[in-house]
Each structure stands twice: as C-alpha cells, then as structure tokens.
Design a protein around this motif. Structure first.
Motif, mmCIF file in Angstrom:
data_model
loop_
_atom_site.group_PDB
_atom_site.id
_atom_site.type_symbol
_atom_site.label_atom_id
_atom_site.label_comp_id
_atom_site.label_asym_id
_atom_site.label_seq_id
_atom_site.Cartn_x
_atom_site.Cartn_y
_atom_site.Cartn_z
ATOM 1 N N MET A 1 0.692 -1.072 -0.015
ATOM 2 C CA MET A 1 -0.005 0.220 -0.024
ATOM 3 C C MET A 1 0.821 1.250 -0.062
ATOM 4 S SD MET A 1 -2.771 0.913 2.809
ATOM 5 C CE MET A 1 -4.057 2.543 2.428
ATOM 6 N N VAL A 2 0.406 2.267 -0.655
ATOM 7 C CA VAL A 2 1.203 3.542 -0.847
ATOM 8 C C VAL A 2 0.230 4.622 -0.182
ATOM 9 C CG1 VAL A 2 1.958 5.271 -2.478
ATOM 10 C CG2 VAL A 2 2.414 3.011 -2.887
ATOM 11 N N SER A 3 1.013 5.365 0.673
ATOM 12 C CA SER A 3 0.328 6.601 1.415
ATOM 13 C C SER A 3 1.042 7.984 0.530
ATOM 14 C CB SER A 3 0.520 6.668 2.820
ATOM 15 O OG SER A 3 1.770 6.793 3.093
ATOM 16 N N ILE A 4 0.105 8.920 0.364
ATOM 17 C CA ILE A 4 0.806 10.138 -0.280
ATOM 18 C C ILE A 4 0.395 11.352 0.604
ATOM 19 C CG2 ILE A 4 0.343 11.620 -2.205
ATOM 20 C CD1 ILE A 4 0.079 9.355 -4.022
ATOM 21 N N ARG A 5 1.524 12.265 0.858
ATOM 22 C CA ARG A 5 1.260 13.463 1.697
ATOM 23 C C ARG A 5 2.095 14.618 0.842
ATOM 24 N NH1 ARG A 5 4.469 14.958 6.241
ATOM 25 N NH2 ARG A 5 5.157 13.072 6.379
ATOM 26 N N PRO A 6 1.021 15.645 0.621
ATOM 27 C CA PRO A 6 1.934 16.822 0.169
ATOM 28 C C PRO A 6 2.609 17.311 1.268
ATOM 29 C CG PRO A 6 -0.431 16.641 -0.424
ATOM 30 C CD PRO A 6 -0.286 15.467 0.512
ATOM 31 N N LEU A 7 3.674 17.921 1.001
ATOM 32 C CA LEU A 7 4.610 18.358 2.122
ATOM 33 C C LEU A 7 4.378 20.012 2.101
ATOM 34 C CD1 LEU A 7 7.833 16.552 1.561
ATOM 35 C CD2 LEU A 7 6.124 16.127 3.423
ATOM 36 N N TYR A 8 3.103 20.519 2.280
ATOM 37 C CA TYR A 8 2.894 21.661 2.394
ATOM 38 C C TYR A 8 3.906 22.612 3.286
ATOM 39 C CZ TYR A 8 -1.673 20.060 0.478
ATOM 40 O OH TYR A 8 -2.611 19.429 -0.136
ATOM 41 N N PRO A 9 4.287 23.830 3.070
ATOM 42 C CA PRO A 9 3.967 24.544 1.978
ATOM 43 C C PRO A 9 4.943 24.277 0.828
ATOM 44 C CG PRO A 9 5.287 25.819 3.155
ATOM 45 C CD PRO A 9 5.092 24.487 3.984
ATOM 46 N N HIS A 10 5.519 23.211 0.626
ATOM 47 C CA HIS A 10 6.521 22.956 -0.324
ATOM 48 C C HIS A 10 5.878 21.991 -1.636
ATOM 49 C CE1 HIS A 10 9.710 23.752 2.482
ATOM 50 N NE2 HIS A 10 9.442 23.170 3.275
ATOM 51 N N PRO A 11 6.195 22.362 -2.893
ATOM 52 C CA PRO A 11 5.585 22.076 -3.742
ATOM 53 C C PRO A 11 6.210 20.574 -3.977
ATOM 54 C CG PRO A 11 7.270 23.406 -4.685
ATOM 55 C CD PRO A 11 7.195 23.370 -3.266
ATOM 56 N N ALA A 12 5.926 19.436 -3.261
ATOM 57 C CA ALA A 12 6.597 18.300 -3.174
ATOM 58 C C ALA A 12 5.699 17.176 -2.386
ATOM 59 C CB ALA A 12 7.907 18.284 -2.413
ATOM 60 N N LEU A 13 5.706 16.087 -2.972
ATOM 61 C CA LEU A 13 4.919 14.894 -2.156
ATOM 62 C C LEU A 13 5.903 14.022 -1.445
ATOM 63 C CD1 LEU A 13 2.476 13.755 -4.966
ATOM 64 C CD2 LEU A 13 1.877 14.771 -2.951
ATOM 65 N N LEU A 14 5.384 13.377 -0.562
ATOM 66 C CA LEU A 14 5.959 12.391 0.114
ATOM 67 C C LEU A 14 5.375 11.120 0.011
ATOM 68 C CD1 LEU A 14 8.224 11.520 2.118
ATOM 69 C CD2 LEU A 14 6.824 11.521 3.936
ATOM 70 N N MET A 15 5.870 10.152 -0.526
ATOM 71 C CA MET A 15 5.258 8.850 -0.836
ATOM 72 C C MET A 15 5.823 7.650 -0.255
ATOM 73 S SD MET A 15 4.561 8.782 -5.028
ATOM 74 C CE MET A 15 3.372 7.458 -4.847
ATOM 75 N N GLU A 16 5.039 6.994 0.751
ATOM 76 C CA GLU A 16 5.625 5.990 1.547
ATOM 77 C C GLU A 16 5.028 4.483 1.008
ATOM 78 O OE1 GLU A 16 6.660 8.006 5.884
ATOM 79 O OE2 GLU A 16 4.546 8.228 4.999
ATOM 80 N N GLU A 17 5.786 3.784 0.739
ATOM 81 C CA GLU A 17 5.381 2.458 0.449
ATOM 82 C C GLU A 17 5.725 1.284 1.532
ATOM 83 O OE1 GLU A 17 6.009 -0.184 -3.512
ATOM 84 O OE2 GLU A 17 7.879 0.773 -2.920
ATOM 85 N N GLU A 18 4.898 0.319 1.506
ATOM 86 C CA GLU A 18 5.132 -0.768 2.456
ATOM 87 C C GLU A 18 4.948 -2.166 1.757
ATOM 88 O OE1 GLU A 18 4.293 -2.574 6.987
ATOM 89 O OE2 GLU A 18 3.414 -0.636 6.402
ATOM 90 N N ARG A 19 5.839 -3.116 1.671
ATOM 91 C CA ARG A 19 5.796 -4.361 1.201
ATOM 92 C C ARG A 19 6.408 -5.453 2.064
ATOM 93 N NH1 ARG A 19 7.435 -3.932 -5.405
ATOM 94 N NH2 ARG A 19 5.809 -2.196 -5.950
ATOM 95 N N THR A 20 5.715 -6.426 2.341
ATOM 96 C CA THR A 20 6.177 -7.451 3.232
ATOM 97 C C THR A 20 6.918 -6.898 4.445
ATOM 98 O OG1 THR A 20 8.108 -7.521 1.863
ATOM 99 C CG2 THR A 20 6.397 -8.953 1.169
ATOM 100 N N GLY A 21 6.364 -5.867 4.953
ATOM 101 C CA GLY A 21 7.118 -5.355 6.227
ATOM 102 C C GLY A 21 8.122 -4.262 5.941
ATOM 103 N N ILE A 22 8.417 -4.231 4.760
ATOM 104 C CA ILE A 22 9.543 -3.110 4.622
ATOM 105 C C ILE A 22 8.848 -1.782 3.896
ATOM 106 C CG2 ILE A 22 11.390 -2.595 3.090
ATOM 107 C CD1 ILE A 22 11.810 -5.710 2.688
#
Length: 259
Positions: A1-22
């Motif tokens: 599963m991937v979670s997405i979080r805009p890093l306000y006030p920066h024009p950037a996204l943080l994407m966090e991915e978890e696979r098999t506990g990693i």
C-alpha cells in the motif's frame, strides 16, 4: 500500500510504500526547468540563474535531510530547452544531480524538455521510461504522453507538466502556484475500464517558471487532461494552495484553469 502526503508549503509529495513489512519513502517533485533563464537572457531579460539553482537545491536538500528517504523521484522537465542543450544546462544540470544524489537515490522520469538529458547525468542516476513508474496502485508520469494501457489497473496518476497556477485577476492568489486534485472517469484515460481515477497535478518546483511560461505552451499538450476535458470526465476537483488551503472545489473553475 502507498500513502501520499503533500509537504505543504513545499511543492513536493512524500510517498511511503510498504511491502512485506519493508517501508520505503520517496520525495516527488516536478518541473525544475533548469536553464530556463537562458531564453530570457536572449530576450534582454537578465535573470541570475545561479540564484535560482541554489534556491531550489537548498529547498530540496533541506526536504531530503528532514525526511528519511529511499529516493527522490523527478517527474520530468529537469532541463528547460526542448531540442538542444544550452550552455547553462551543461553547467547546471550535472551540478544539480551531483549535489542531490549525494543525499538520496534519484529516479528520473523524462519529460518533453529532457531531450538528450542522458549526456548530463552522472552514472548513478536511475532513468525510467517516459511512460512512468508504478508504486503499487500509483502511476507517476510527467504528463506529456498518454499512459500505457498496461497500467489500466492503477488507481491514481501523479503528474506534472502543466505548471498549475491560480488564474483570477481580482484575487490576491492570482499567478500563485497551486495543486490540482481531480476525480476523473477512468474509461476516458483507459478505454474499457470502469470507475473513477484520481489525478494529482503537481505545481512546478521552480517558483519562477509559472510566471515565465506561455499558458498555452504549458497546458495544451497534456493528452491526459485534454481527454478528461474533452469528454467532460472530471467529476470532482479541488484547487489547493501551497500552504494547503482549499480555494476552489468547483469543476467549472478547475476546467477554466486547465483550458
């Protein structure tokens, strides 16, 4: 599963991915357009390119240092000239990649301005397909080409290319960079599929670019968005400022911003 979080006030996204506990985390930015000042200088508009480069490097490296990352994903148009490589780009693009790759792995999805960028890249840069890369159910693309039909099962597209800005002459926000969040009928992008598709359109990481770019040049050549507009397929839309404020949730407003 991937979670997405805009890093306000920066024009950037943080994407966090978890696979098999990693767990893996990626910083996503788009449309740096390094070297855009060269065209302005030819027109007699003198802009300090070193200041622009250093400003973006400082912001990007600060974001990397403040977040535990596995990589930085660049959604294309790292350079500015389309058919060539300018002298400024020969100097600045390698410097940019050398600096940032000292902090994190870099994954580059080429955009329409990144012609021959391979000549400017250190060997440790990961060059992806122009069709983008997939993290679980999310497709990351530049936005200047239609995605492959092989990606029809994805639930979300994250793209750049358009340099969205708020456009309303009587508003204090006029000309400011914005995020666009769309829900689109997925069959308009992936014929034969059903349901809804989320599209996140990222602002340019370079704060100077939106004000210096011809509106039609920036916005008329995204087949993804053109198709959604043509078939009236945008069913929900949000306009969000860099500080995270929702300033419009009207589909007609968003359609005007995109057209």
């Amino acid at each position: 599963m991937v979670s997405i979080r805009p890093l306000y006030p920066h024009p950037a996204l943080l994407m966090e991915e978890e696979r098999t506990g990693i767990k893996r985390a990626y910083l996503v930015v788009s449309d740096l357009h390094l070297g855009f000042e060269a065209k302005l200088n030819l027109r007699g508009v003198i802009v300090d390119s070193k200041y622009s480069l250093n400003t973006m490097l400082e912001e990007l490296c600060d974001l990397i240092r403040s977040t535990q990352l596995d990589g930085v994903i660049l959604l294309g148009d790292v350079k500015s000239s389309i058919r060539s490589i300018s002298k400024q780009e020969w100097n600045e693009v390698p410097e940019f990649f050398r600096t940032v790759s000292g902090y994190a792995n870099i994954y580059l999805i080429p955009g329409n301005h990144d012609t021959n960028i391979r000549f400017l890249l250190p060997q440790n840069i990961n060059i992806m397909s122009v069709k983008g890369m997939v993290l679980e159910e999310t497709l990351l693309v530049h936005g200047h080409a239609m995605p492959s039909s092989a990606r029809a099962t994805i639930k979300r597209i994250v793209m750049g290319h358009i340099h969205p800005v708020f456009s309303r002459g009587n508003s204090v926000l006029n000309g400011r960079r914005i995020w666009l969040y769309l829900k689109v009928r997925r069959e308009t992008i992936f014929p034969g599929s059903v349901g809804m598709l989320d599209i996140i359109i990222m602002p340019s990481f370079n704060k100077e670019v939106p004000g210096m770019t011809n509106k039609r040049d920036a916005k008329s050549i995204s087949p993804i968005i053109n198709r959604a507009l043509e078939y009236n397929a945008i069913k929900r839309a949000l306009v969000v400022t860099l500080d995270g404020s929702i300033v419009a949730d009207d589909n007609n407003v968003v359609a005007r911003l995109l057209s």
